[in-house]
Design an enzyme around this catalytic site. Structure first.
Site, PDB file in Angstrom:
ATOM      1  N   CYS A 111       0.820  -1.222   0.000  1.00 27.40           N
ATOM      2  CA  CYS A 111       0.000   0.000   0.000  1.00 27.40           C
ATOM      3  C   CYS A 111       0.844   1.258   0.000  1.00 27.40           C
ATOM      4  O   CYS A 111       0.319   2.357  -0.108  1.00 27.40           O
ATOM      5  CB  CYS A 111      -0.906  -0.023   1.217  1.00 27.40           C
ATOM      6  SG  CYS A 111      -1.674  -1.618   1.418  1.00 27.40           S
ATOM      7  N   HIS A 245      -3.324   6.620   2.279  1.00 28.78           N
ATOM      8  CA  HIS A 245      -3.807   5.300   1.853  1.00 28.78           C
ATOM      9  C   HIS A 245      -5.203   5.083   2.445  1.00 28.78           C
ATOM     10  O   HIS A 245      -5.415   5.318   3.639  1.00 28.78           O
ATOM     11  CB  HIS A 245      -2.845   4.220   2.322  1.00 28.78           C
ATOM     12  CG  HIS A 245      -3.352   2.838   2.115  1.00 28.78           C
ATOM     13  ND1 HIS A 245      -3.953   2.426   0.946  1.00 28.78           N
ATOM     14  CD2 HIS A 245      -3.357   1.766   2.932  1.00 28.78           C
ATOM     15  CE1 HIS A 245      -4.316   1.165   1.059  1.00 28.78           C
ATOM     16  NE2 HIS A 245      -3.971   0.735   2.253  1.00 28.78           N
ATOM     17  N   ASN A 275     -10.312  -0.780   0.279  1.00 30.84           N
ATOM     18  CA  ASN A 275      -8.866  -0.631   0.312  1.00 30.84           C
ATOM     19  C   ASN A 275      -8.310  -1.206  -0.994  1.00 30.84           C
ATOM     20  O   ASN A 275      -8.275  -2.413  -1.173  1.00 30.84           O
ATOM     21  CB  ASN A 275      -8.328  -1.390   1.536  1.00 30.84           C
ATOM     22  CG  ASN A 275      -6.816  -1.366   1.611  1.00 30.84           C
ATOM     23  OD1 ASN A 275      -6.137  -1.076   0.624  1.00 30.84           O
ATOM     24  ND2 ASN A 275      -6.292  -1.658   2.771  1.00 30.84           N
TER      25      ASN A 275
END
Ligand SMILES: O=C(O)C1CCN(c2ccc(-c3cc(CO)ccc3Cl)cn2)CC1
Length: 320
Positions: A111, A245, A275
């Site tokens: 990420c 993120h 996500n």
């Protein structure tokens, strides 16, 4: 020269899966998912792999900027869910758009990958490159254990990217890229076990994504906050927007409090996409540009910060 972000683009699969739809295949609920994560729905690829999403973003970046594929010196794709180990997604993108002058590689930093890749693109331009693509793209849905309600509900598929061009002015004004391999097992995906005719006892460990949620949560609120404060202090501009993120809305709440900045400056769209790992920041950036909240070339100051598997965490301050 220094790298300047001159264009943004993003692309997500058509199929939307809501929390209620997930509750039909998993022992979960819309209430649990939305209150604990802020996620309401996510996109799930049904006939596209990671390279297809990234090719779409690359084509949009060329079309929106009027640049030609031949002008590109580099293509870096940040992904933890490539179609293949080899060829890289970046090479598949290069072949599809015909950017035969571009050097290409994938970057594996989970990420944090987009921010790591953006920093590497800046190094390419500082050492002579003129133009390149930085893309974050994921089809995480293929890496998940779809019987595990603690992880399957968190992730989504998508891609986003930017066009980087040489500029006389420094746009990445401060950066901090870190990793901690001692906490590597807190978040894993895509394990490929040893296997050949000479292996005596083959492992039974499977390849689907595993996450120590509590540990990652605490890591985000402690280590990432420290890094953001450090980068903020290394440059002297007021930050207009924080693009972090998109893992979890409660984490953004906690980080905003600890950095002592209004939560309104922390942009958010995990409610729509979940996500999307390396794709989350470039998708968020492209949507902010599309909505007019962020204007390229306006001298707005943003902080981009990714954190996750590795463990890795990376923060840059950028003058747009
Ligand atoms: O019980 C609860 O409330 C749970 C507690 C655990 N949660 C978590 C924990 C960690 C992450 C996460 C994941 C990645 C991987 O990209 C990166 C960064 C983060 Cl901070 C996302 N959610 C969900 C709600």
């Amino acid at each position: 020269s220094f790298a300047k972000i001159t264009q943004t683009a993003s692309f997500v699969p058509e199929k939307t899966v809501t929390n209620d739809q997930l509750a039909q295949i998993l022992d979960t609920s819309d209430d649990w998912i939305s209150t604990r994560t802020g996620i309401k729905e996510r996109r799930i690829a049904t006939n596209e792999n990671t390279s297809d999403l990234c090719i779409n973003v690359a084509e949009q970046l060329l079309e929106k900027s009027g640049s030609t594929a031949e002008e590109l010196d580099f293509i870096i794709v940040a992904t933890m869910s490539p179609d293949y180990n080899s060829p890289s997604v970046a090479c598949l993108v290069q072949g599809a758009i015909g950017a035969q002058s571009a050097m290409c590689f994938d970057l594996s930093a989970a990420c944090s990958g987009f921010v790591y890749a953006l920093s590497m693109g800046d190094k390419m331009i500082r050492t002579g490159a003129k133009k390149g693509l930085i893309i974050g793209g994921e089809v995480i849905s293929k890496a998940l254990d779809w019987t595990d309600r603690t992880t399957a509900v968190l992730f989504g598929d998508g891609a986003g990217g930017v066009l980087l061009e040489a500029s006389q002015r420094k746009h990445i004004t401060a950066e901090n890229l870190q990793a901690d391999g001692k906490r590597a097992m807190s978040l894993t995906s895509g394990f490929t076990p040893l296997d050949n005719p000479y292996v005596e006892n083959k492992t039974t460990q499977d390849s689907s994504l595993t996450m120590e949620g509590r540990e990652i949560f605490d890591f985000a609120v402690r280590d990432v906050v420290e890094q953001i404060k450090k980068v903020m202090n290394e440059q002297d501009e007021e930050i207009d927007y924080f693009l972090l993120h998109q893992a979890n809305a409660r984490i953004l709440d906690k980080i905003a409090k600890k950095v002592e900045v209004s939560r309104d400056r922390f942009l958010q769209n995990m409610d729509k996409y979940g996500n999307t790992s390396a794709a989350s920041i470039p998708i968020l950036l492209d949507e902010a540009v599309a909505s007019g909240k962020i204007v390229l070339g306006s001298q707005q100051n943003v902080i981009l910060s990714g954190f996750g598997g590795g463990l890795t965490w990376a923060t840059v301050s950028v003058v747009l």
